[in-house]
Design a protein around this motif. Structure first.
Motif, PDB file in Angstrom:
ATOM      1  N   ASP A  34      16.838 -11.866   0.493  1.00 30.99           N
ATOM      2  CA  ASP A  34      16.800 -10.637   0.843  1.00 30.99           C
ATOM      3  C   ASP A  34      15.946 -10.410   2.522  1.00 30.99           C
ATOM      4  O   ASP A  34      15.391  -9.383   2.884  1.00 30.99           O
ATOM      5  CB  ASP A  34      15.852  -9.842   0.130  1.00 30.99           C
ATOM      6  N   GLN A  35      16.294 -11.135   3.368  1.00 29.44           N
ATOM      7  CA  GLN A  35      16.127 -11.150   4.913  1.00 29.44           C
ATOM      8  C   GLN A  35      16.258  -9.827   5.481  1.00 29.44           C
ATOM      9  O   GLN A  35      15.318  -9.153   6.220  1.00 29.44           O
ATOM     10  CB  GLN A  35      16.389 -12.171   5.682  1.00 29.44           C
ATOM     11  N   ASP A  36      17.655  -9.217   5.329  1.00 27.41           N
ATOM     12  CA  ASP A  36      17.956  -7.857   5.759  1.00 27.41           C
ATOM     13  C   ASP A  36      17.007  -6.860   5.371  1.00 27.41           C
ATOM     14  O   ASP A  36      16.561  -5.965   6.046  1.00 27.41           O
ATOM     15  CB  ASP A  36      19.308  -7.533   5.678  1.00 27.41           C
ATOM     16  N   LEU A  37      16.959  -6.940   4.126  1.00 29.79           N
ATOM     17  CA  LEU A  37      15.968  -5.880   3.563  1.00 29.79           C
ATOM     18  C   LEU A  37      14.613  -5.960   3.925  1.00 29.79           C
ATOM     19  O   LEU A  37      13.731  -4.985   4.251  1.00 29.79           O
ATOM     20  CB  LEU A  37      15.849  -6.004   1.810  1.00 29.79           C
ATOM     21  N   ARG A  38      13.989  -7.342   3.961  1.00 30.42           N
ATOM     22  CA  ARG A  38      12.674  -7.298   4.671  1.00 30.42           C
ATOM     23  C   ARG A  38      12.519  -6.890   6.114  1.00 30.42           C
ATOM     24  O   ARG A  38      11.540  -6.002   6.402  1.00 30.42           O
ATOM     25  CB  ARG A  38      12.191  -8.768   4.390  1.00 30.42           C
ATOM     26  N   ALA A  39      13.541  -7.158   6.826  1.00 23.91           N
ATOM     27  CA  ALA A  39      13.579  -6.699   8.289  1.00 23.91           C
ATOM     28  C   ALA A  39      13.428  -5.163   8.180  1.00 23.91           C
ATOM     29  O   ALA A  39      12.809  -4.530   9.014  1.00 23.91           O
ATOM     30  CB  ALA A  39      14.778  -7.339   9.086  1.00 23.91           C
ATOM     31  N   ALA A  40      14.342  -4.512   7.576  1.00 24.97           N
ATOM     32  CA  ALA A  40      14.401  -2.998   7.347  1.00 24.97           C
ATOM     33  C   ALA A  40      13.131  -2.379   7.083  1.00 24.97           C
ATOM     34  O   ALA A  40      12.631  -1.521   7.294  1.00 24.97           O
ATOM     35  CB  ALA A  40      15.608  -2.698   6.527  1.00 24.97           C
ATOM     36  N   PHE A  41      12.400  -3.123   5.908  1.00 27.82           N
ATOM     37  CA  PHE A  41      11.316  -2.746   5.599  1.00 27.82           C
ATOM     38  C   PHE A  41      10.017  -2.500   6.670  1.00 27.82           C
ATOM     39  O   PHE A  41       9.292  -1.739   6.717  1.00 27.82           O
ATOM     40  CB  PHE A  41      10.636  -3.653   4.298  1.00 27.82           C
ATOM     41  N   ASN A  42      10.069  -3.927   7.091  1.00 26.50           N
ATOM     42  CA  ASN A  42       9.104  -4.077   8.336  1.00 26.50           C
ATOM     43  C   ASN A  42       9.223  -3.196   9.451  1.00 26.50           C
ATOM     44  O   ASN A  42       8.156  -2.586   9.940  1.00 26.50           O
ATOM     45  CB  ASN A  42       8.950  -5.423   8.875  1.00 26.50           C
TER      46      ASN A  42
END
Length: 80
Positions: A34-42
């Protein structure tokens, strides 16, 4: 809490005991995929931490800017 209880006082926050860091850093976990989700969250979380809105939310619990905001990056904590 100390302000609301008789006979209780708060100490200044501390970061080290016996020259070792004891600072607590909260975290959110994400699956490796879930790298894209983590990036959006950050992207949303990082500007929020320490903002006026954030400090207003945590102030009633005795937290403030001094000594309570994160001081390390994920890479520094996890060695990543």
């Amino acid at each position: 809490m100390a302000k609301k209880a008789d006979g209780v006082e708060a100490t200044d926050p501390f970061q080290k005991v016996m020259n070792r860091s004891v600072a607590s850093h909260g975290a959110f976990g994400f699956r490796k995929n879930d790298q894209d989700l983590r990036a959006a969250f950050n992207k949303v979380l990082l500007p929020f931490i320490g903002s006026g809105e954030h400090l207003a939310l945590v102030a009633p619990f005795g937290f403030g800017k001094k000594g309570f905001l994160p001081t390390k990056t994920t890479a520094q904590i996890c060695g990543a």
